[in-house]
Scaffold this motif. Structure first.
Motif, PDB file in Angstrom:
ATOM      1  N   SER B  53      54.360  54.981 -98.805  1.00 23.71           N
ATOM      2  CA  SER B  53      55.325  56.055 -98.649  1.00 23.71           C
ATOM      3  C   SER B  53      56.407  55.937 -99.704  1.00 23.71           C
ATOM      4  O   SER B  53      57.579  55.946 -99.390  1.00 23.71           O
ATOM      5  CB  SER B  53      55.922  55.968 -97.251  1.00 23.71           C
ATOM      6  OG  SER B  53      56.536  54.719 -97.092  1.00 23.71           O
ATOM      7  N   PHE B  54      55.986  55.781-100.976  1.00 25.10           N
ATOM      8  CA  PHE B  54      57.007  55.399-101.958  1.00 25.10           C
ATOM      9  C   PHE B  54      58.249  56.283-101.985  1.00 25.10           C
ATOM     10  O   PHE B  54      59.305  55.810-101.651  1.00 25.10           O
ATOM     11  CB  PHE B  54      56.458  55.231-103.387  1.00 25.10           C
ATOM     12  CG  PHE B  54      57.560  55.327-104.417  1.00 25.10           C
ATOM     13  CD1 PHE B  54      57.485  56.210-105.467  1.00 25.10           C
ATOM     14  CD2 PHE B  54      58.716  54.567-104.299  1.00 25.10           C
ATOM     15  CE1 PHE B  54      58.518  56.300-106.396  1.00 25.10           C
ATOM     16  CE2 PHE B  54      59.747  54.662-105.208  1.00 25.10           C
ATOM     17  CZ  PHE B  54      59.638  55.533-106.261  1.00 25.10           C
ATOM     18  N   PRO B  55      58.212  57.544-102.383  1.00 22.86           N
ATOM     19  CA  PRO B  55      59.527  58.200-102.286  1.00 22.86           C
ATOM     20  C   PRO B  55      59.705  58.589-100.827  1.00 22.86           C
ATOM     21  O   PRO B  55      59.270  59.662-100.434  1.00 22.86           O
ATOM     22  CB  PRO B  55      59.415  59.406-103.216  1.00 22.86           C
ATOM     23  CG  PRO B  55      57.964  59.497-103.612  1.00 22.86           C
ATOM     24  CD  PRO B  55      57.200  58.521-102.791  1.00 22.86           C
ATOM     25  N   SER B  58      60.819  61.931 -99.769  1.00 17.32           N
ATOM     26  CA  SER B  58      59.852  63.025 -99.941  1.00 17.32           C
ATOM     27  C   SER B  58      58.829  63.011 -98.813  1.00 17.32           C
ATOM     28  O   SER B  58      58.462  64.064 -98.281  1.00 17.32           O
ATOM     29  CB  SER B  58      59.119  62.907-101.272  1.00 17.32           C
ATOM     30  OG  SER B  58      60.023  62.728-102.307  1.00 17.32           O
ATOM     31  N   PHE B  59      58.403  61.812 -98.428  1.00 17.00           N
ATOM     32  CA  PHE B  59      57.410  61.724 -97.353  1.00 17.00           C
ATOM     33  C   PHE B  59      57.993  62.295 -96.064  1.00 17.00           C
ATOM     34  O   PHE B  59      57.377  63.101 -95.372  1.00 17.00           O
ATOM     35  CB  PHE B  59      56.975  60.272 -97.159  1.00 17.00           C
ATOM     36  CG  PHE B  59      56.337  60.008 -95.830  1.00 17.00           C
ATOM     37  CD1 PHE B  59      56.929  59.156 -94.917  1.00 17.00           C
ATOM     38  CD2 PHE B  59      55.151  60.635 -95.479  1.00 17.00           C
ATOM     39  CE1 PHE B  59      56.343  58.919 -93.688  1.00 17.00           C
ATOM     40  CE2 PHE B  59      54.560  60.403 -94.250  1.00 17.00           C
ATOM     41  CZ  PHE B  59      55.154  59.547 -93.348  1.00 17.00           C
ATOM     42  N   SER B  61      60.409  64.356 -95.739  1.00 19.28           N
ATOM     43  CA  SER B  61      60.608  65.787 -95.894  1.00 19.28           C
ATOM     44  C   SER B  61      59.314  66.552 -95.633  1.00 19.28           C
ATOM     45  O   SER B  61      59.277  67.484 -94.828  1.00 19.28           O
ATOM     46  CB  SER B  61      61.113  66.039 -97.305  1.00 19.28           C
ATOM     47  OG  SER B  61      61.549  67.319 -97.461  1.00 19.28           O
ATOM     48  N   GLY B  62      58.242  66.148 -96.300  1.00 21.18           N
ATOM     49  CA  GLY B  62      56.969  66.841 -96.141  1.00 21.18           C
ATOM     50  C   GLY B  62      56.450  66.756 -94.716  1.00 21.18           C
ATOM     51  O   GLY B  62      56.014  67.749 -94.121  1.00 21.18           O
ATOM     52  N   PHE B  63      56.520  65.574 -94.128  1.00 30.12           N
ATOM     53  CA  PHE B  63      55.966  65.392 -92.789  1.00 30.12           C
ATOM     54  C   PHE B  63      56.760  66.168 -91.763  1.00 30.12           C
ATOM     55  O   PHE B  63      56.218  66.825 -90.869  1.00 30.12           O
ATOM     56  CB  PHE B  63      55.946  63.901 -92.452  1.00 30.12           C
ATOM     57  CG  PHE B  63      55.177  63.576 -91.220  1.00 30.12           C
ATOM     58  CD1 PHE B  63      55.794  62.970 -90.144  1.00 30.12           C
ATOM     59  CD2 PHE B  63      53.829  63.879 -91.112  1.00 30.12           C
ATOM     60  CE1 PHE B  63      55.088  62.651 -89.006  1.00 30.12           C
ATOM     61  CE2 PHE B  63      53.114  63.586 -89.970  1.00 30.12           C
ATOM     62  CZ  PHE B  63      53.738  62.966 -88.913  1.00 30.12           C
ATOM     63  N   SER B  65      58.487  68.771 -92.287  1.00 27.55           N
ATOM     64  CA  SER B  65      58.311  70.215 -92.443  1.00 27.55           C
ATOM     65  C   SER B  65      57.155  70.676 -91.555  1.00 27.55           C
ATOM     66  O   SER B  65      57.244  71.702 -90.895  1.00 27.55           O
ATOM     67  CB  SER B  65      58.062  70.579 -93.898  1.00 27.55           C
ATOM     68  OG  SER B  65      56.746  70.311 -94.267  1.00 27.55           O
ATOM     69  N   HIS B 109      63.794  74.850 -93.705  1.00 25.62           N
ATOM     70  CA  HIS B 109      63.198  74.499 -94.998  1.00 25.62           C
ATOM     71  C   HIS B 109      64.243  74.331 -96.073  1.00 25.62           C
ATOM     72  O   HIS B 109      64.042  73.575 -97.034  1.00 25.62           O
ATOM     73  CB  HIS B 109      62.149  75.542 -95.397  1.00 25.62           C
ATOM     74  CG  HIS B 109      60.854  75.331 -94.692  1.00 25.62           C
ATOM     75  ND1 HIS B 109      60.561  75.939 -93.496  1.00 25.62           N
ATOM     76  CD2 HIS B 109      59.804  74.540 -94.976  1.00 25.62           C
ATOM     77  CE1 HIS B 109      59.356  75.539 -93.094  1.00 25.62           C
ATOM     78  NE2 HIS B 109      58.890  74.689 -93.973  1.00 25.62           N
ATOM     79  N   LEU B 112      65.199  70.805 -95.744  1.00 25.89           N
ATOM     80  CA  LEU B 112      64.123  69.925 -96.188  1.00 25.89           C
ATOM     81  C   LEU B 112      63.987  69.919 -97.701  1.00 25.89           C
ATOM     82  O   LEU B 112      63.733  68.881 -98.303  1.00 25.89           O
ATOM     83  CB  LEU B 112      62.801  70.365 -95.567  1.00 25.89           C
ATOM     84  CG  LEU B 112      62.627  69.985 -94.114  1.00 25.89           C
ATOM     85  CD1 LEU B 112      61.339  70.547 -93.578  1.00 25.89           C
ATOM     86  CD2 LEU B 112      62.641  68.485 -93.956  1.00 25.89           C
ATOM     87  N   PHE B 113      64.173  71.088 -98.311  1.00 27.01           N
ATOM     88  CA  PHE B 113      64.044  71.119 -99.771  1.00 27.01           C
ATOM     89  C   PHE B 113      65.113  70.284-100.444  1.00 27.01           C
ATOM     90  O   PHE B 113      64.875  69.664-101.484  1.00 27.01           O
ATOM     91  CB  PHE B 113      64.080  72.566-100.282  1.00 27.01           C
ATOM     92  CG  PHE B 113      62.711  73.155-100.435  1.00 27.01           C
ATOM     93  CD1 PHE B 113      62.180  73.953 -99.424  1.00 27.01           C
ATOM     94  CD2 PHE B 113      61.934  72.886-101.541  1.00 27.01           C
ATOM     95  CE1 PHE B 113      60.914  74.481 -99.550  1.00 27.01           C
ATOM     96  CE2 PHE B 113      60.663  73.413-101.670  1.00 27.01           C
ATOM     97  CZ  PHE B 113      60.146  74.219-100.668  1.00 27.01           C
ATOM     98  N   LEU B 116      64.062  66.774-100.212  1.00 28.59           N
ATOM     99  CA  LEU B 116      62.784  66.478-100.851  1.00 28.59           C
ATOM    100  C   LEU B 116      62.971  65.646-102.129  1.00 28.59           C
ATOM    101  O   LEU B 116      62.160  64.788-102.452  1.00 28.59           O
ATOM    102  CB  LEU B 116      62.068  67.801-101.170  1.00 28.59           C
ATOM    103  CG  LEU B 116      60.583  67.767-101.527  1.00 28.59           C
ATOM    104  CD1 LEU B 116      59.798  67.133-100.413  1.00 28.59           C
ATOM    105  CD2 LEU B 116      60.113  69.174-101.763  1.00 28.59           C
ATOM    106  N   GLY B 117      64.006  65.928-102.887  1.00 32.91           N
ATOM    107  CA  GLY B 117      64.318  65.117-104.044  1.00 32.91           C
ATOM    108  C   GLY B 117      63.539  65.481-105.279  1.00 32.91           C
ATOM    109  O   GLY B 117      62.870  66.468-105.370  1.00 32.91           O
TER     110      GLY B 117
END
Lengths: 404, 117
Positions: B53-55, B58-59, B61-63, B65, B109, B112-113, B116-117
């Motif tokens: 789950s490096f960034p 971002s992980f 954020s995506g999950f 969402s 969203h 989340l955006f 997200l970075g």
């Protein structure tokens, strides 16, 4: 010597100046200024107006019960604590005074009246009682460190004559070093009394004849159980005593085995000055010049096992420093991924050499916002998921509006 | 043993038939969308487990969402289900529900955006 040439010599009696003249003359030839005193002289003092008058101390007074003047055990221990060196010689009749000084240095003499005996390796003496021991200096008996015992080859060395008392040290404590020890057949006991099972616990290779202490402040104390080892008589009877005592005294009085470091620099590869803070994953080089004293001047030190640690509570990086002919040691490595306050540490402990302890503190910062890539490739699925969710929301919205 | 198996097959068939026949078209549409959202979430989780789950931002954020969209769409479905109106469990207000759902999704969203970075 690297730390001064004034030596105070305490003798049992002033006639010893003649019977130990060869040893003292070779010290004088090396540039030392010897001040001979009888150990009970009431005008003795180590310091004057708060400063030490002497840099080194030779105690050839095994039978003296109390030193004269202002010299006593606490003042001698302070002398050592200030980094000065002591050469102490004992005898079978060693007094409590010398015992106390030696035991403060981790050296325990055997009981009074005992001798080091070895029926298989006795040297020539007037009395055939095996109290004179002749030790041939091989791997079993002598410390194989040329810094302390000289670089003469084993085949060129003659045996060493020793007549005196044994002592023990705790080997492995990092500060005490056994220089000359007995054979497996050596033991310590009173030769004029019958042997009992409990006569001695000092036997075999644990019988230490000559040992040293290099204290944490690099003060050196050499203790020999036989004062006669330094005598003219033994020097002239076809033995190696003259060479060995000269080499040991060179080490003891800091003519050898002294290291110093200077010109410590560290910077990023390609630059010359260090920044205020390094950044995570920088490539940096560290360099330091290490020199050793060879009796007259400082020459570059050559060794392959000097280590550098880049530490923040735990060493994150530990590498060897590569030597060069000019004594310049360098190492190159990448700063680890963790940011914080690190220190560059060089801790060099080698038997016979003074300890080298260098510590430089350095901060390491994380990436700035503009030092990252703008979009990270591994995060592509997450980017697409977010965008697709939003797109899906709008698509569903349109569909919901226009279905019945 | 075989009785239980037969029984479970029967139950499954009845449930799926009832579903296909009695649910209105709108709800089925939403159900397809829900399945799509859940699938995206599972795919992301597997990716994060496999590759790391490096960034992490971002992980997350995506999950999240997917999870947030799922929750919002389920509540939309509840508001759009006419059967709920009969039982008065959840108020049946289709236009207001769709507007609320769209508005919430946009704000969600938006957050989340930025994460997200």
């Amino acid at each position: 010597s690297a730390s001064g040439n004034n030596v105070l010599v305490l003798l049992d009696n002033t006639a010893m100046q003649q019977s130990y003249s060869l040893f003292f003359n070779q010290l004088k030839d090396r540039g030392y200024k010897l001040n001979f005193f009888s150990a009970e002289d009431p005008s003795l003092t180590l310091t004057e107006y708060g400063e030490y008058l002497y840099d080194h101390l030779i105690i050839f007074a095994p039978t003296v019960e109390e030193f004269g003047g202002l010299v006593d055990v606490p003042s001698i221990l302070d002398f050592i604590d200030e980094g000065h060196n002591v050469l102490l010689a004992g005898d079978s009749t060693v007094s409590d005074l010398s015992r106390e000084i030696a035991s403060e240095c981790g050296i325990e003499f055997d009981d009074e009246g005992t001798y080091v005996l070895d029926h298989f390796h006795s040297g020539q003496s007037d009395v055939a009682d095996h109290t004179t021991v002749s030790i041939s200096t091989s791997e079993d008996t002598m410390l194989q460190e040329p810094v302390i015992t000289g670089s003469k080859r084993q085949s060129d060395r003659k045996p060493v004559l020793f007549k005196g008392i044994a002592h023990t040290i705790k080997e492995g404590n990092g500060l005490n070093i056994a220089i000359l020890r007995g054979y497996d057949t050596t033991y310590s006991s009173n030769p004029y009394e019958p042997i009992k099972a409990t006569s001695t616990s000092i036997m075999g290779s644990n019988t230490i004849l000559v040992s040293a202490l290099q204290a944490r402040n690099n003060a050196r104390v050499v203790v020999s159980g036989s004062i006669q080892m330094f005598s003219d008589r033994y020097f002239t009877s076809s033995s190696d005593n003259e060479y060995l005592t000269a080499e040991i005294s060179k080490w003891c009085f800091k003519e050898r085995g002294i290291l110093r470091a200077h010109n410590l620099t560290h910077h990023r590869i390609g630059e010359t000055e260090p920044p205020q803070m390094y950044r995570v994953r920088d490539e940096i080089t560290y360099s330091v010049v290490i020199e050793e004293f060879d009796g007259k001047q400082w020459i570059p030190f050559q060794s392959h096992n000097v280590q550098l640690e880049f530490t923040m509570l735990d060493p994150y990086v530990r590498t060897f420093l590569k030597p060069s002919t000019r004594g310049l040691y360098t190492a190159t490595f990448t700063v680890p991924d963790v940011y914080g306050v690190y220190s560059f540490k060089v801790n060099y402990h080698q038997i016979g050499y003074s300890t080298l302890s260098l510590k430089t503190i350095q901060s390491v910062r994380p990436f700035r916002h503009d030092e990252y890539e703008r979009f990270i490739k591994t995060a592509n699925p997450y980017y697409t998921s977010c965008i697709s969710m939003l797109v899906g929301v709008f698509v569903l919205f349109v569909f919901l509006l226009f279905t019945k | 043993m075989t009785d239980i198996r037969k029984l479970s097959i029967e139950i499954y068939k009845k449930v799926s038939n009832d579903y296909v026949q009695t649910t209105p078209k709108k709800l089925k549409l939403i159900d397809v969308y829900l399945f799509y959202v859940a699938l995206t979430g599972v795919i992301q989780l597997l990716y994060a487990i496999r590759v790391g789950s490096f960034p992490f931002n971002s992980f997350l954020s995506g999950f999240i969402s997917t999870i947030g969209s799922f929750v919002l769409t389920v509540s939309l479905r509840m508001h759009l289900n006419p059967k709920n109106a009969e039982k008065e469990r959840v108020p049946y207000r289709p236009e207001r529900a769709i507007a609320d759902w769209l508005f919430c999704n946009i704000i969600f969203h938006f957050t989340l955006f930025s994460f997200l970075g």
